[in-house]
Motif scaffolding. Sequence first.
Motif, short mmCIF file in Angstrom:
data_model
loop_
_atom_site.label_atom_id
_atom_site.label_comp_id
_atom_site.label_asym_id
_atom_site.label_seq_id
_atom_site.Cartn_x
_atom_site.Cartn_y
_atom_site.Cartn_z
N PHE A 109 13.46 -40.49 -10.23
CA PHE A 109 14.30 -41.39 -9.45
C PHE A 109 14.61 -42.65 -10.24
O PHE A 109 13.92 -42.98 -11.21
CB PHE A 109 13.58 -41.83 -8.16
N THR A 110 15.60 -43.38 -9.79
CA THR A 110 15.84 -44.75 -10.24
C THR A 110 16.56 -45.47 -9.12
O THR A 110 16.93 -44.88 -8.11
CB THR A 110 16.65 -44.80 -11.56
N SER A 111 16.75 -46.77 -9.31
CA SER A 111 17.52 -47.54 -8.34
C SER A 111 18.24 -48.65 -9.07
O SER A 111 17.88 -49.03 -10.19
CB SER A 111 16.60 -48.14 -7.26
N THR A 112 19.28 -49.14 -8.42
CA THR A 112 20.04 -50.27 -8.95
C THR A 112 20.68 -51.00 -7.79
O THR A 112 20.89 -50.44 -6.72
CB THR A 112 21.11 -49.79 -9.96
N ASN A 113 20.96 -52.26 -8.02
CA ASN A 113 21.64 -53.03 -6.98
C ASN A 113 23.05 -52.48 -6.75
O ASN A 113 23.70 -51.99 -7.68
CB ASN A 113 21.75 -54.50 -7.37
N VAL A 131 20.59 -41.13 -3.16
CA VAL A 131 19.72 -40.54 -2.15
C VAL A 131 19.22 -41.54 -1.11
O VAL A 131 18.49 -41.16 -0.20
CB VAL A 131 18.51 -39.82 -2.80
N GLY A 132 19.60 -42.80 -1.24
CA GLY A 132 19.15 -43.76 -0.23
C GLY A 132 19.56 -45.17 -0.55
O GLY A 132 19.92 -45.49 -1.69
N GLU A 143 19.65 -52.21 -2.57
CA GLU A 143 19.21 -51.37 -3.68
C GLU A 143 19.61 -49.92 -3.36
O GLU A 143 19.28 -49.39 -2.31
CB GLU A 143 17.69 -51.48 -3.83
N LEU A 144 20.33 -49.30 -4.29
CA LEU A 144 20.78 -47.93 -4.14
C LEU A 144 19.88 -47.03 -5.00
O LEU A 144 19.71 -47.28 -6.19
CB LEU A 144 22.23 -47.82 -4.61
N PHE A 145 19.27 -46.01 -4.37
CA PHE A 145 18.35 -45.11 -5.07
C PHE A 145 19.08 -43.82 -5.47
O PHE A 145 19.93 -43.33 -4.73
CB PHE A 145 17.15 -44.78 -4.17
N TYR A 146 18.69 -43.31 -6.64
CA TYR A 146 19.30 -42.09 -7.20
C TYR A 146 18.22 -41.10 -7.58
O TYR A 146 17.11 -41.48 -7.96
CB TYR A 146 20.09 -42.43 -8.48
#
Length: 153
Positions: A109-113, A131-132, A143-146
């Motif tokens: 996973f990762t996330s970014t603003n 994904v969230g 924060e957008l998760f991938y």
Amino acid sequence: MHPMDVENPSGLRVDRVDPSDWTQVATIDSVAAAGDRARRDSIRRWCESGAVLVARESSGPLGYSVLEYNFFEQGFLTMLMVAPGARHRGVGARLLTDVEAGCTTAKLFTSTNVSNHPMQRLLRRADWRPVGLLHGLDEGDPELFYLCPRASR
């Protein structure tokens, strides 16, 4: 040469950073270079833990990534940073590919603003899927998760 070194025709190589090189990594991080002490401390800690890959050319480091395993015991790309002068040259894509290849868990996973459009474009080009969404970390900038596409295979 370090066993994790990977060469390519452009001269860009990606390898694990030596913990003593953390100050060099901090110079290419725009947040740390602007004087953010907490980011410098994080870079030092990440380097000491062996979680950092650095992309380099003969001129020096161009970007780095941090892969950790503290997100529900799955791989998490905590940081991917490319030096401002090295952007749009494939450094981020190369780091992302090497993180994917090196991850030892089933999911990554990762996330970014939401405001970080360059990172979102990079992730979309690499087929990562959103994904969230999490509100409350940075006021007004969720924060957008991938999830990495290899988890779907």
